[in-house]
Design a protein around this motif. Structure first.
Motif, PDB file in Angstrom:
ATOM      1  N   LEU A 294       0.818  -1.219   0.000  1.00  0.00           N
ATOM      2  CA  LEU A 294       0.000   0.000   0.000  1.00  0.00           C
ATOM      3  C   LEU A 294       0.848   1.264   0.000  1.00  0.00           C
ATOM      4  N   SER A 295       1.945   1.238   0.738  1.00  0.00           N
ATOM      5  CA  SER A 295       2.799   2.427   0.842  1.00  0.00           C
ATOM      6  C   SER A 295       3.558   2.713  -0.452  1.00  0.00           C
ATOM      7  N   TYR A 321      -8.026   1.308  -2.376  1.00  0.00           N
ATOM      8  CA  TYR A 321      -6.602   1.489  -2.057  1.00  0.00           C
ATOM      9  C   TYR A 321      -6.396   2.710  -1.153  1.00  0.00           C
ATOM     10  N   ARG A 325      -4.873   2.495   2.502  1.00  0.00           N
ATOM     11  CA  ARG A 325      -3.595   3.153   2.760  1.00  0.00           C
ATOM     12  C   ARG A 325      -3.722   4.129   3.927  1.00  0.00           C
ATOM     13  N   THR A 329      -1.503   4.245   7.487  1.00  0.00           N
ATOM     14  CA  THR A 329      -0.592   5.395   7.515  1.00  0.00           C
ATOM     15  C   THR A 329      -0.653   6.107   8.865  1.00  0.00           C
ATOM     16  N   TYR A 340       0.944  10.698   1.707  1.00  0.00           N
ATOM     17  CA  TYR A 340      -0.438  10.253   1.471  1.00  0.00           C
ATOM     18  C   TYR A 340      -1.263  11.384   0.866  1.00  0.00           C
TER      19      TYR A 340
END
Length: 408
Positions: A294-295, A321, A325, A329, A340
């Motif tokens: 995801l990052s 997504y 994320r 985060t 982000y």
């Protein structure tokens, strides 16, 4: 003038809010008929009674539409304390009964004793179609787990056409732009939720809600199921049935290699929230949506896996997504929060850039006076402010989904 005002005041006493006047019930036991706690009212009645949702000509108007809980056999009665023609010969009351008769199918009764007789036949009612999913919901009032079933039916199922005609009348009262569908089109699929309950030692079924899905053709050999209407009846709302239904429908279509993806027709804000929750719940188990990946940003792998395994299109996969994320985060970490924020804003800025290019082209052929009305649209500062506002609203939506996932 004083006489006219006095007459207007007297006539105003014969106006009734139709959302309050219409009384709906799902009746399981004869005693429910007189039990006020089982009554619920429409959110909308404008399709029958106009934008002001008012019926003229009656005092104490009550329009009773009572349904047996399972088969939806219908009791229809109109009551009132006084009628305008009894006092004023020159004024005609609205035909409230005629308007209801336009939307409820034939076969209803206006006699309470006959309706009670129909209740006794509820033991013969069984859910239509094929059982897809069974689940339980804990009922705090009853202190027990209640059992629910989701079935898939087609219009060819014996007795279903007549049942659906009664069921779809609820759309008028709870979906603002509702319309009835052409059930003769074989591309319609129907998904229904029923509650199992006991009455005098027998197992009976009560209608909880339903969804209609239309299977559009996609060249050359696929279909695109599109959710058309979805309604959980008011006595069952807020218990998680909508999420159970939507997830069951997704899982059903995911098994077919002929389905391209699943969409919705003109989704409401509440439906979008529900879809976010269900799709995130489904996608969080996919390898491409793992915390480590995801990052690294939104990827083609995510698009492919979401589509192949869950029939989710690229637009919805991207939204999933972004929610997942955000969940992983640490927004208190300035660097991670900035990464982000920029990732989301780059996507949000796309329409702004397209709009700017189109305006730039258009401005070349504008007269000076026309140019003034468009110049503000190119204000960069204004765009940044709008972008930040959109971002904050989106994050707030995403946080609600994440909170619901945590509770689930």
């Amino acid at each position: 003038m004083a006489g006219v005002n006095a007459m207007e005041k007297k006539l105003s006493e014969y106006k009734c809010d139709t959302n309050e006047a219409i009384c709906l019930k799902l009746v399981r036991f004869p005693e429910d008929i007189e039990d006020e706690s089982t009554t619920f009212h429409p959110e909308y009645s404008h399709q029958l009674y106009g934008d002001d949702e008012v019926a003229f000509g009656y005092k104490g108007l009550q329009i009773q539409l009572y349904y047996s809980a399972g088969n939806l056999s219908t009791l229809f009665k109109v009551k009132y304390a006084a009628k305008v023609t009894e006092k004023f010969d020159c004024v005609e009351p609205d035909n409230v009964e005629g308007k209801i008769r336009k939307v409820i199918p034939m076969g209803f009764t206006c006699n309470t004793d006959d309706f009670v007789s129909l209740l006794e036949k509820e033991a013969n009612f069984k859910p239509f179609g094929t059982l897809l999913h069974t689940y339980k919901v804990h009922n705090v009032e009853e202190g027990e787990d209640l059992t629910y079933q989701i079935h898939k039916a087609r219009v060819s199922s014996p007795g279903f056409r007549e049942y659906h005609e009664r069921l779809q009348t609820f759309l008028m009262w709870f979906i603002e732009t509702a319309s009835f569908i052409d059930v003769d089109d074989e591309r319609w699929d129907f998904f229904l939720i029923f509650e199992k309950y006991n009455k005098d030692g027998e197992t009976l079924f009560a209608t909880v809600g339903y969804m209609t899905v239309y299977n559009y053709y996609v060249y050359p050999d696929k279909t695109r199921p599109r959710v058309s209407q979805m309604l959980i009846l008011p006595p069952f709302q807020g218990e998680g049935h909508g999420a159970q239904l939507l997830e069951a429908v997704h899982r059903f279509y995911c098994t077919s290699p002929l389905v391209q993806d699943i969409t919705a027709e003109d989704p409401s804000e509440n439906y979008v929230k529900l879809r976010d929750f269900v799709l995130v719940k489904l996608c969080q188990e996919l390898p491409s949506f793992s915390t480590e990946l995801l990052s690294e940003g939104f990827s083609d792998t995510m698009v492919t896996e979401a589509c192949e395994k869950l029939k989710i299109n690229k637009k919805h996969a991207r939204r999933v997504y972004e929610i997942l994320r955000l969940r992983v985060t640490d927004m208190s970490d300035e660097e991670k929060a900035r990464a982000y924020r920029l990732d989301i804003k780059r996507r949000l800025f796309g329409p702004y850039k397209r709009n700017q290019r189109e305006l730039t082209k258009m401005m070349k052929c504008l007269r000076p006076e026309e140019l003034v009305s468009h110049i503000n649209q190119l204000d960069t500062q204004l765009q940044h402010e709008e972008l930040e506002k959109s971002y904050q609203e989106l994050v707030e939506e995403y946080r609600r989904v994440i909170e619901r996932l945590a509770r689930a």
